[in-house]
Scaffold this active site. Sequence first.
Site, PDB file in Angstrom:
ATOM      1  CD  GLU A 120      -2.997   5.392   6.670  1.00  0.00           C
ATOM      2  OE1 GLU A 120      -2.974   5.526   5.436  1.00  0.00           O
ATOM      3  OE2 GLU A 120      -2.068   4.861   7.317  1.00  0.00           O
ATOM      4  CD  GLU A 156      -3.682  -2.804   7.104  1.00  0.00           C
ATOM      5  OE1 GLU A 156      -2.532  -3.008   6.691  1.00  0.00           O
ATOM      6  OE2 GLU A 156      -4.331  -1.779   6.836  1.00  0.00           O
ATOM      7  N   GLY A 170       2.147   1.876  10.796  1.00  0.00           N
ATOM      8  CA  GLY A 170       3.073   2.996  10.691  1.00  0.00           C
ATOM      9  C   GLY A 170       3.749   3.346  12.003  1.00  0.00           C
ATOM     10  CE  LYS A 218       0.373   3.420   4.907  1.00  0.00           C
ATOM     11  NZ  LYS A 218       0.120   3.539   6.318  1.00  0.00           N
ATOM     12  CG  ASN A 221      -1.693   1.266   1.395  1.00  0.00           C
ATOM     13  OD1 ASN A 221      -1.852   2.022   0.428  1.00  0.00           O
ATOM     14  ND2 ASN A 221      -2.199   1.521   2.583  1.00  0.00           N
ATOM     15  CG  HIS A 275      -5.836   1.774   4.927  1.00  0.00           C
ATOM     16  ND1 HIS A 275      -5.404   2.687   5.865  1.00  0.00           N
ATOM     17  CD2 HIS A 275      -4.812   0.910   4.746  1.00  0.00           C
ATOM     18  CE1 HIS A 275      -4.165   2.379   6.217  1.00  0.00           C
ATOM     19  NE2 HIS A 275      -3.785   1.313   5.550  1.00  0.00           N
ATOM     20  CB  SER A 327       4.959  -2.075  11.941  1.00  0.00           C
ATOM     21  OG  SER A 327       4.478  -0.766  12.201  1.00  0.00           O
TER      22      SER A 327
END
Length: 237
Positions: free
Chosen positions: A95, A159, A165, A8, A6, A93, A195
């Site tokens: 985010e 996730e 991150g 991003k 990904n 996701h 991660s």
Amino acid sequence: MLIAGNWKMFKGPHEARVFASRIRQLPELASRVDVVVCPPAVSLAAAVQGLGARSKVRVYAQNIHWELEGAFTGEISAPMVLDVGCTGTLVGHSERRQLFGETDETVRMRAETALEQGLSVIACVGETEAEREAGEAEAVLRRQVSALPRHPALVIAYEPVWAIGTGRTATPDTAQEAHAFIKSLHPTRVLYGGSVNPDNAAVLLEQPDVDGALVGGASLEAVSFEAICLAGAATVA
Ligand code: PEP
């Protein structure tokens, strides 16, 4: 075994094309692994071109809208990403959920439209740190997973938000436990994300219910992305 990168909001079209041409032979190195990259929308076509017609690496969007077209400024649709050669998309996701108001219901709508239009889907789920500390991780996963359509082309990415991150990877036992729980609700492949890097990939991917990885930061460098793909290949030898 599926390893997805990904990107991003990294890599414009020029960088995406160069990176894609570098990794286009990856599945020949790691023939037991399905490899996917998820560039930003503006770089999807460049990534497809950089990979070339013979590459087995697939390009997925990071999100698509549930309508096929219309007055939805800033969104892109399933037919648009199919048109540039994508074969799938991420949805949900964390985010998107945390920063852009994505809900279980909008994730479901995006996934359903993607699947109807012939795209594969990686649907992301995962609890926050506060939810885990409050003992709510399973309830959150149950709610998020229950919203997802059942379809052979849908895989789930677990996730945990606290691991994305942050460098704080879930332990292999925590990942295994969450994956087994998700599969008890929704039998499909489940990827781990949070991660993942070349040093921890093997021990995570060796867990019986970890069927691959969704990789953020470590997918941005070809060397580390390749190392994770090779770690995945080694676990299915
Ligand atoms: C992600 O973006 O889905 C992700 C898991 O990021 P990272 O690997 O950087 O934690």
